[in-house]
Write an enzyme that holds these catalytic residues in place. Sequence first.
Site, PDB file in Angstrom:
ATOM      1  N   HIS A 113       5.217 -10.701  -5.101  1.00  0.00           N
ATOM      2  CA  HIS A 113       5.213 -10.948  -3.879  1.00  0.00           C
ATOM      3  C   HIS A 113       4.016 -12.280  -3.561  1.00  0.00           C
ATOM      4  O   HIS A 113       2.914 -12.724  -4.070  1.00  0.00           O
ATOM      5  CB  HIS A 113       5.467  -9.955  -2.104  1.00  0.00           C
ATOM      6  CG  HIS A 113       3.767  -9.271  -2.667  1.00  0.00           C
ATOM      7  ND1 HIS A 113       3.701  -7.642  -3.019  1.00  0.00           N
ATOM      8  CD2 HIS A 113       2.451  -9.908  -1.998  1.00  0.00           C
ATOM      9  CE1 HIS A 113       2.521  -8.131  -2.437  1.00  0.00           C
ATOM     10  NE2 HIS A 113       1.986  -8.652  -2.034  1.00  0.00           N
TER      11      HIS A 113
HETATM   12  C1  T46 Z   1      -1.033  -7.721  -1.206  1.00  0.00           C
HETATM   13  C2  T46 Z   1      -2.019  -6.960  -2.460  1.00  0.00           C
HETATM   14  C3  T46 Z   1      -3.048  -7.685  -2.651  1.00  0.00           C
HETATM   15  C4  T46 Z   1       1.681  -0.436   4.899  1.00  0.00           C
HETATM   16  O1  T46 Z   1       2.276   1.186   5.246  1.00  0.00           O
HETATM   17  N1  T46 Z   1       0.454  -1.420   5.630  1.00  0.00           N
HETATM   18  C5  T46 Z   1      -0.255  -1.971   4.630  1.00  0.00           C
HETATM   19  O2  T46 Z   1      -1.455  -2.872   5.093  1.00  0.00           O
HETATM   20  C6  T46 Z   1      -0.072  -2.405   3.165  1.00  0.00           C
HETATM   21  C7  T46 Z   1      -0.796  -3.655   2.855  1.00  0.00           C
HETATM   22  C8  T46 Z   1       1.257  -1.724   3.177  1.00  0.00           C
HETATM   23  N2  T46 Z   1       1.614  -0.686   3.373  1.00  0.00           N
HETATM   24  C9  T46 Z   1       2.390   0.358   2.841  1.00  0.00           C
HETATM   25  C10 T46 Z   1       3.665  -1.032   2.486  1.00  0.00           C
HETATM   26  C11 T46 Z   1       4.612  -0.075   0.859  1.00  0.00           C
HETATM   27  O3  T46 Z   1       5.469   0.796   1.506  1.00  0.00           O
HETATM   28  O4  T46 Z   1       2.575   0.823   1.389  1.00  0.00           O
HETATM   29  C12 T46 Z   1       3.540   0.774   0.431  1.00  0.00           C
HETATM   30  C13 T46 Z   1       2.792  -0.711  -0.667  1.00  0.00           C
HETATM   31  O5  T46 Z   1       2.233  -1.420  -0.826  1.00  0.00           O
HETATM   32  P1  T46 Z   1       2.653  -2.634  -1.243  1.00  0.00           P
HETATM   33  O6  T46 Z   1       3.903  -2.115  -2.174  1.00  0.00           O
HETATM   34  O7  T46 Z   1       2.957  -4.311  -0.494  1.00  0.00           O
HETATM   35  O8  T46 Z   1       1.601  -2.941  -2.107  1.00  0.00           O
HETATM   36  P2  T46 Z   1       0.672  -4.073  -3.640  1.00  0.00           P
HETATM   37  O9  T46 Z   1      -0.087  -3.477  -4.341  1.00  0.00           O
HETATM   38  O10 T46 Z   1       2.196  -5.121  -4.298  1.00  0.00           O
HETATM   39  O11 T46 Z   1       0.741  -5.255  -2.412  1.00  0.00           O
HETATM   40  C14 T46 Z   1      -0.920  -4.856  -1.476  1.00  0.00           C
HETATM   41  C15 T46 Z   1      -0.715  -5.376  -0.663  1.00  0.00           C
HETATM   42  O12 T46 Z   1       0.920  -5.097   0.538  1.00  0.00           O
HETATM   43  C16 T46 Z   1       0.139  -7.320  -0.711  1.00  0.00           C
HETATM   44  O13 T46 Z   1      -0.048  -7.530   1.170  1.00  0.00           O
HETATM   45  O14 T46 Z   1      -2.348  -8.831  -0.956  1.00  0.00           O
HETATM   46  O15 T46 Z   1      -1.836  -5.159  -2.286  1.00  0.00           O
END
Ligand code: T46
Length: 143
Positions: free
Chosen positions: A54
């Site tokens: 993303h």
């Molecule tokens: C990024 C990369 C480096 C939250 O509730 N609060 C938060 O601050 C974050 C970051 C995530 N979440 C929840 C949303 C999802 O349900 O945690 C779950 C996993 O998040 P996500 O699938 O977005 O994780 P990544 O590893 O794909 O991405 C993350 C960050 O979201 C993103 O901003 O730049 O790490």
Amino acid sequence: MIPLPAECELVELQIRGDDRGSLIAIENGSQIPFDVKRVYYIFGTTAGTSRGFHAHHDLRQFAICVAGSCVMTLDDGVQRYQVRLDRPDLGLQIGSPIWREMSEFSPDCVLLVLADAPYQDSDYIRDYADFQQIARKSAGDEA
Ligand code: T46
């Protein structure tokens, strides 16, 4: 020097070491160029997993692999770049809009991320074609 998109930068963090070991301090206005509004960390990543896929509309982040290693792939809509984060004194600033993918997590990897805004689902761009359009517009606006 590792090539990176213009919106990104690798920053060497100052280590305050002595004969007891090492310590790195990060404060608003010191070591990173934004006020920190959110901290999260990624750990216990299952072998072979890739994450991210993303971009963000408007978010600045600073990622540090405080233990272990992983590979960050950054895409500015024109070119893809790869950087291995494998040192606790090396931070990667990621601006917007940049598509990111994280892979090759070592089993002990702890990826610490500092962000300049609270979590907001509406800030995420999860469709690559949408991202390319937004990146093209952003590059055009800056030209
Ligand atoms: C990024 C990369 C480096 C939250 O509730 N609060 C938060 O601050 C974050 C970051 C995530 N979440 C929840 C949303 C999802 O349900 O945690 C779950 C996993 O998040 P996500 O699938 O977005 O994780 P990544 O590893 O794909 O991405 C993350 C960050 O979201 C993103 O901003 O730049 O790490």
